[in-house]
Write a protein that holds these residues in place. Structure first.
Motif, mmCIF file in Angstrom:
data_model
loop_
_atom_site.group_PDB
_atom_site.id
_atom_site.type_symbol
_atom_site.label_atom_id
_atom_site.label_comp_id
_atom_site.label_asym_id
_atom_site.label_seq_id
_atom_site.Cartn_x
_atom_site.Cartn_y
_atom_site.Cartn_z
ATOM 1 N N SER A 213 0.821 -1.209 0.000
ATOM 2 C CA SER A 213 0.000 0.000 0.000
ATOM 3 C C SER A 213 0.855 1.259 0.000
ATOM 4 C CB SER A 213 -0.938 0.007 1.209
ATOM 5 O OG SER A 213 -1.828 -1.085 1.159
ATOM 6 N N ILE A 214 1.900 1.273 0.808
ATOM 7 C CA ILE A 214 2.781 2.443 0.854
ATOM 8 C C ILE A 214 3.528 2.595 -0.465
ATOM 9 C CG2 ILE A 214 4.786 3.460 2.004
ATOM 10 C CD1 ILE A 214 3.811 2.116 4.593
ATOM 11 N N ALA A 215 3.931 1.466 -1.058
ATOM 12 C CA ALA A 215 4.571 1.527 -2.376
ATOM 13 C C ALA A 215 3.599 2.088 -3.417
ATOM 14 C CB ALA A 215 5.058 0.140 -2.796
ATOM 15 N N SER A 216 2.304 1.734 -3.273
ATOM 16 C CA SER A 216 1.285 2.213 -4.214
ATOM 17 C C SER A 216 1.029 3.707 -4.087
ATOM 18 C CB SER A 216 -0.035 1.469 -3.997
ATOM 19 O OG SER A 216 0.111 0.088 -4.269
ATOM 20 N N GLN B 171 12.436 0.697 -6.746
ATOM 21 C CA GLN B 171 11.496 1.815 -6.749
ATOM 22 C C GLN B 171 12.006 2.966 -5.875
ATOM 23 O OE1 GLN B 171 7.620 1.714 -4.625
ATOM 24 N NE2 GLN B 171 6.691 1.810 -6.664
ATOM 25 N N ALA B 172 12.547 2.652 -4.717
ATOM 26 C CA ALA B 172 13.079 3.688 -3.833
ATOM 27 C C ALA B 172 14.255 4.413 -4.482
ATOM 28 C CB ALA B 172 13.511 3.073 -2.499
ATOM 29 N N LEU C 291 16.281 9.340 -7.310
ATOM 30 C CA LEU C 291 16.825 9.944 -8.535
ATOM 31 C C LEU C 291 15.915 11.057 -9.069
ATOM 32 C CD1 LEU C 291 18.292 7.048 -10.756
ATOM 33 C CD2 LEU C 291 19.518 8.790 -9.449
ATOM 34 N N MET C 292 14.598 10.859 -8.990
ATOM 35 C CA MET C 292 13.665 11.878 -9.463
ATOM 36 C C MET C 292 13.811 13.170 -8.660
ATOM 37 S SD MET C 292 10.118 9.900 -10.507
ATOM 38 C CE MET C 292 9.776 9.301 -8.853
ATOM 39 N N VAL C 293 13.921 13.030 -7.342
ATOM 40 C CA VAL C 293 14.061 14.199 -6.478
ATOM 41 C C VAL C 293 15.390 14.914 -6.744
ATOM 42 C CG1 VAL C 293 14.333 14.945 -4.078
ATOM 43 C CG2 VAL C 293 12.538 13.322 -4.686
ATOM 44 N N GLY D 161 8.126 5.221 -2.057
ATOM 45 C CA GLY D 161 9.105 4.181 -2.369
ATOM 46 C C GLY D 161 10.081 3.925 -1.233
ATOM 47 N N VAL D 162 10.574 5.002 -0.627
ATOM 48 C CA VAL D 162 11.573 4.870 0.439
ATOM 49 C C VAL D 162 10.946 4.268 1.700
ATOM 50 C CG1 VAL D 162 13.084 6.155 2.000
ATOM 51 C CG2 VAL D 162 13.034 6.725 -0.433
#
Length: 415
Positions: A238-241, A304-305, A310-312, A396-397
């Motif tokens: 759920s948190i990953a989602s 994913q994390a 990387l996006m940030v 993700g984190v």
């Protein structure tokens, strides 16, 4: 002479035989039931600007119609779970689809953004029956390891919705008013309603002795929630989602207004990104032959994390061009395509008789966290990609941290 194993035993075997004989049809219908929710989200995303203009309001106010949809799904699944366990799978599914059809038709006639927000909540109450029921029916028929493969097949159908929906929505907006999007959804739901009624075999006739008294329902929910395997892997998934829901809430603004894409270009970009989950879920079926669901989901969590960070960093150092953003989001959702089917299969593995309640809790927690994530994107809206990418990275984190903690503390038994 009575049957030696009882009517329930014979019915289960008859239904299992029916499922095997009509496996493709059954899986398709289960996929459509699961996809009606995501399709309802993705189809109208390109219309945010049109809706805001028509109602003389802001895009962030229109985003609340997405948040209300997530809240409706989270709340509604808690209602459907006990009903699916008591009355079987099909009857609650059909009632939910009927509610969805009525709400979709009413959206055609609304002329107020607050009414649309409420109707989206009502629409969600109808659609979530299919999501809960489909997961429960998979649990009825398959062992945990096989269920992970079936969830991957369902994700193939679910994954098609974000590829087709925005493009269909953008095409409709080019030729028609945005209200026709909801007419399309009503017709689609009617087709699924008829397919469910006539073609989908019942997988569980229900337990009529089960009480629907609040105390009994809460007791069943607590039995599921107190299971360490369920709670751990439900929260991990759920948190990953949350990152996916943040993307859904913010992608319209980020791609169309921040990067300047047209509605047609946005539809194509959305489709490209969504294909990541289709690729991942189908690769997942291959990896399950050699690795466990826990191993696959943990590795995907790490991936994913990493992409979220990387996006940030790319945004922080002013390196986030549109091609860079597109590829990073693609890789982020690629990781999620491995996380969802595996964490769902592990979370639901301890339950059979309470599969409906377990599926409802799983969906409720996932959607509640998704509603929070999309609400955060709306609340933090500042004309930049920061809210969307920040929430995606955080999901993700945090999911990875939980997975590391759970690794040595929760033992699973996957058949």
């Amino acid at each position: 002479m009575p049957y030696p194993f009882g009517r329930a035993f014979l019915l289960k075997n008859m239904m299992s035989s029916t499922l095997k004989n009509n496996r493709k049809v059954t899986l398709l219908i289960l996929g459509l039931l699961s996809a009606i929710g995501p399709f309802s989200i993705d189809l109208y995303l390109p219309a945010f600007d049109n809706i805001a203009t028509d109602f003389n309001t802001s895009v962030d106010k229109v985003q609340l119609s997405l948040t209300s949809y997530f809240i409706g799904i989270a709340f509604g699944q808690m209602v459907y779970g006990p009903l699916l366990d008591k009355f079987g799978r099909k009857k609650p599914l059909l009632v939910g689809l009927a509610i969805y059809i009525v709400a979709s038709v009413l959206c055609l006639f609304t002329r107020d953004i607050n009414h649309l927000i409420f109707l989206r909540f009502l629409q969600a109450l109808g659609s979530c029956g299919g999501m809960v029921g489909a997961r429960a029916m998979v649990t009825d028929y398959y062992s945990s390891r096989e269920a992970a493969k079936v969830f991957s097949l369902l994700m193939l159908v679910i994954g098609v919705s974000p590829i087709l929906a925005p493009s269909i929505g953008a095409f409709m907006l080019t030729h028609l008013d945005w209200h026709f999007i909801f007419l399309f959804l009503a017709v689609m739901a009617l087709v699924i309603f008829l397919a469910t009624w006539f073609l989908l075999p019942e997988s569980y006739t229900g337990n009529r002795e089960m009480s629907l008294a609040p105390k009994s329902i809460l007791g069943n929910f607590w039995q599921v929630l107190s299971n360490k395997v369920f709670l751990s892997y439900c929260l991990i998934g759920s948190i990953a989602s949350a990152g996916t829901y943040a993307y859904l809430a913010g992608s319209s603004f980020v791609m169309q207004q921040y990067f300047g894409l047209t509605k047609q270009q946005y539809g194509l970009a959305f489709a490209f990104v969504a294909s990541a989950m289709i690729i991942a879920t189908q690769l997942n079926r291959y990896f399950l032959k050699k690795h466990s669901s826990e191993q696959i989901s943990r590795l995907a969590n790490t991936w994913q994390a990493f992409i979220g960070i990387l996006m940030v960093l790319a945004l922080s150092f002013d390196l986030l061009t549109f091609p860079v953003a597109l590829m990073l989001i693609f890789f982020f959702l690629f990781g999620h395509g491995f996380i969802f089917p595996n964490t769902s299969a592990v979370a639901l593995s301890p339950f059979k008789g309470l599969a409906g309640s377990a599926s409802a809790l799983l969906g409720c927690i996932q959607m509640a966290i998704g509603a929070f994530a999309s609400g955060m994107v709306s609340a933090l809206h500042n004309e930049t990609p920061w809210p969307m990418l920040g929430v995606m990275a955080a999901g993700g984190v945090l999911s990875l941290i939980l997975h590391v903690v759970v690794k040595n503390r929760v033992k699973t038994d996957i058949a």
